[in-house]
Design a protein around this motif. Sequence first.
Motif, PDB file in Angstrom:
ATOM      1  N   GLU A   1       0.953  -1.195  -0.068  1.00  0.00           N
ATOM      2  CA  GLU A   1      -0.006   0.118   0.071  1.00  0.00           C
ATOM      3  C   GLU A   1       0.702   1.204   0.042  1.00  0.00           C
ATOM      4  O   GLU A   1       0.514   2.190  -0.520  1.00  0.00           O
ATOM      5  N   LEU A   2       1.902   1.259   0.690  1.00  0.00           N
ATOM      6  CA  LEU A   2       2.804   2.272   0.640  1.00  0.00           C
ATOM      7  C   LEU A   2       3.490   2.490  -0.355  1.00  0.00           C
ATOM      8  O   LEU A   2       3.609   3.888  -0.990  1.00  0.00           O
ATOM      9  N   VAL A   3       4.020   1.560  -1.090  1.00  0.00           N
ATOM     10  CA  VAL A   3       4.646   1.626  -2.349  1.00  0.00           C
ATOM     11  C   VAL A   3       3.800   2.182  -3.480  1.00  0.00           C
ATOM     12  O   VAL A   3       4.067   2.957  -4.496  1.00  0.00           O
ATOM     13  N   GLU A   4       2.455   1.547  -3.309  1.00  0.00           N
ATOM     14  CA  GLU A   4       1.532   2.016  -4.366  1.00  0.00           C
ATOM     15  C   GLU A   4       1.231   3.739  -4.107  1.00  0.00           C
ATOM     16  O   GLU A   4       0.628   4.394  -5.217  1.00  0.00           O
ATOM     17  N   ALA A   5       1.051   4.105  -2.871  1.00  0.00           N
ATOM     18  CA  ALA A   5       1.171   5.394  -2.733  1.00  0.00           C
ATOM     19  C   ALA A   5       1.980   6.576  -3.339  1.00  0.00           C
ATOM     20  O   ALA A   5       2.013   7.782  -3.352  1.00  0.00           O
ATOM     21  N   LEU A   6       3.342   6.095  -3.556  1.00  0.00           N
ATOM     22  CA  LEU A   6       4.253   6.916  -3.881  1.00  0.00           C
ATOM     23  C   LEU A   6       3.960   7.293  -5.484  1.00  0.00           C
ATOM     24  O   LEU A   6       4.551   8.419  -5.812  1.00  0.00           O
ATOM     25  N   ARG A   7       3.204   6.567  -6.295  1.00  0.00           N
ATOM     26  CA  ARG A   7       2.921   6.982  -7.513  1.00  0.00           C
ATOM     27  C   ARG A   7       2.057   8.230  -7.698  1.00  0.00           C
ATOM     28  O   ARG A   7       2.704   8.922  -8.506  1.00  0.00           O
ATOM     29  N   PRO A   8       1.117   8.336  -7.005  1.00  0.00           N
ATOM     30  CA  PRO A   8       0.261   9.497  -7.241  1.00  0.00           C
ATOM     31  C   PRO A   8       1.153  10.551  -6.551  1.00  0.00           C
ATOM     32  O   PRO A   8       0.916  11.839  -6.975  1.00  0.00           O
ATOM     33  N   ILE A   9       1.744  10.481  -5.454  1.00  0.00           N
ATOM     34  CA  ILE A   9       2.469  11.677  -4.907  1.00  0.00           C
ATOM     35  C   ILE A   9       3.682  12.066  -6.109  1.00  0.00           C
ATOM     36  O   ILE A   9       3.775  13.514  -6.186  1.00  0.00           O
ATOM     37  N   SER A  10       4.267  11.187  -6.508  1.00  0.00           N
ATOM     38  CA  SER A  10       5.262  11.775  -7.903  1.00  0.00           C
ATOM     39  C   SER A  10       4.466  12.191  -8.797  1.00  0.00           C
ATOM     40  O   SER A  10       5.032  13.376  -9.251  1.00  0.00           O
TER      41      SER A  10
ATOM     42  N   ILE B   1       1.911  14.069  -8.480  1.00  0.00           N
ATOM     43  CA  ILE B   1       1.249  15.535  -8.024  1.00  0.00           C
ATOM     44  C   ILE B   1       2.618  16.360  -7.953  1.00  0.00           C
ATOM     45  O   ILE B   1       2.588  17.490  -8.525  1.00  0.00           O
ATOM     46  N   ILE B   2       3.877  15.926  -7.798  1.00  0.00           N
ATOM     47  CA  ILE B   2       4.926  16.596  -7.726  1.00  0.00           C
ATOM     48  C   ILE B   2       5.315  17.147  -9.219  1.00  0.00           C
ATOM     49  O   ILE B   2       5.463  18.381  -9.446  1.00  0.00           O
ATOM     50  N   SER B   3       5.012  16.072  -9.971  1.00  0.00           N
ATOM     51  CA  SER B   3       5.434  16.614 -11.487  1.00  0.00           C
ATOM     52  C   SER B   3       4.515  17.643 -12.099  1.00  0.00           C
ATOM     53  O   SER B   3       5.031  18.320 -12.810  1.00  0.00           O
TER      54      SER B   3
ATOM     55  N   GLY C   1       3.076  23.187 -13.538  1.00  0.00           N
ATOM     56  CA  GLY C   1       2.192  24.249 -13.171  1.00  0.00           C
ATOM     57  C   GLY C   1       2.742  25.443 -12.634  1.00  0.00           C
ATOM     58  O   GLY C   1       2.516  26.814 -12.969  1.00  0.00           O
ATOM     59  N   GLN C   2       3.773  25.377 -11.899  1.00  0.00           N
ATOM     60  CA  GLN C   2       4.575  26.362 -11.412  1.00  0.00           C
ATOM     61  C   GLN C   2       5.379  26.996 -12.288  1.00  0.00           C
ATOM     62  O   GLN C   2       5.453  28.385 -12.151  1.00  0.00           O
ATOM     63  N   LEU C   3       5.772  26.331 -13.429  1.00  0.00           N
ATOM     64  CA  LEU C   3       6.425  27.238 -14.468  1.00  0.00           C
ATOM     65  C   LEU C   3       5.783  28.252 -15.464  1.00  0.00           C
ATOM     66  O   LEU C   3       6.281  29.014 -15.784  1.00  0.00           O
TER      67      LEU C   3
ATOM     68  N   PHE D   1       2.099  26.474  -5.584  1.00  0.00           N
ATOM     69  CA  PHE D   1       2.656  25.287  -6.114  1.00  0.00           C
ATOM     70  C   PHE D   1       3.862  24.826  -5.207  1.00  0.00           C
ATOM     71  O   PHE D   1       3.906  23.784  -5.032  1.00  0.00           O
ATOM     72  N   LYS D   2       4.584  25.918  -5.045  1.00  0.00           N
ATOM     73  CA  LYS D   2       5.960  25.614  -4.264  1.00  0.00           C
ATOM     74  C   LYS D   2       5.520  24.916  -2.838  1.00  0.00           C
ATOM     75  O   LYS D   2       6.183  24.086  -2.414  1.00  0.00           O
ATOM     76  N   ASN D   3       4.411  25.486  -2.163  1.00  0.00           N
ATOM     77  CA  ASN D   3       4.182  24.806  -0.752  1.00  0.00           C
ATOM     78  C   ASN D   3       3.557  23.373  -1.025  1.00  0.00           C
ATOM     79  O   ASN D   3       3.934  22.469  -0.330  1.00  0.00           O
ATOM     80  N   ILE D   4       2.714  23.165  -2.009  1.00  0.00           N
ATOM     81  CA  ILE D   4       2.290  21.807  -2.353  1.00  0.00           C
ATOM     82  C   ILE D   4       3.378  20.865  -2.822  1.00  0.00           C
ATOM     83  O   ILE D   4       3.510  19.721  -2.212  1.00  0.00           O
ATOM     84  N   ILE D   5       4.550  21.246  -3.645  1.00  0.00           N
ATOM     85  CA  ILE D   5       5.657  20.581  -3.746  1.00  0.00           C
ATOM     86  C   ILE D   5       6.315  20.037  -2.559  1.00  0.00           C
ATOM     87  O   ILE D   5       6.836  18.970  -2.287  1.00  0.00           O
ATOM     88  N   LYS D   6       6.588  20.890  -1.660  1.00  0.00           N
ATOM     89  CA  LYS D   6       7.408  20.788  -0.512  1.00  0.00           C
ATOM     90  C   LYS D   6       6.679  19.784   0.270  1.00  0.00           C
ATOM     91  O   LYS D   6       7.306  18.907   0.851  1.00  0.00           O
ATOM     92  N   ALA D   7       5.525  19.999   0.557  1.00  0.00           N
ATOM     93  CA  ALA D   7       4.686  19.073   1.305  1.00  0.00           C
ATOM     94  C   ALA D   7       4.802  17.524   0.526  1.00  0.00           C
ATOM     95  O   ALA D   7       4.729  16.564   1.349  1.00  0.00           O
TER      96      ALA D   7
END
Length: 62
Positions: A8-17, A19-21, A26-28, A40-46
């Motif tokens: 489950e934890l490994v599966e959770a990494l995919r959507p987090i990555s 979101i970062i991307s 979007g930030q650009l 966007f900066k705050n979301i990326i940091k989180a």
Amino acid sequence: MGKYTKEELVEALRPISSIISKCEKGQLKFAEGTSHHSRFKNIIKAMHISKSLITNEISSMG
């Protein structure tokens, strides 16, 4: 944590990555110092913090 399986934890990494991307792309579109850029900066940091915590938990599981 303790209540999630390693899978489950490994599966959770995919959507987090994802979101970062998406947030980095979007930030650009916004100038530094604007509210959108800062949001966007705050979301990326989180998301990086979340990803790190999940990765550490996976590592501790063996």
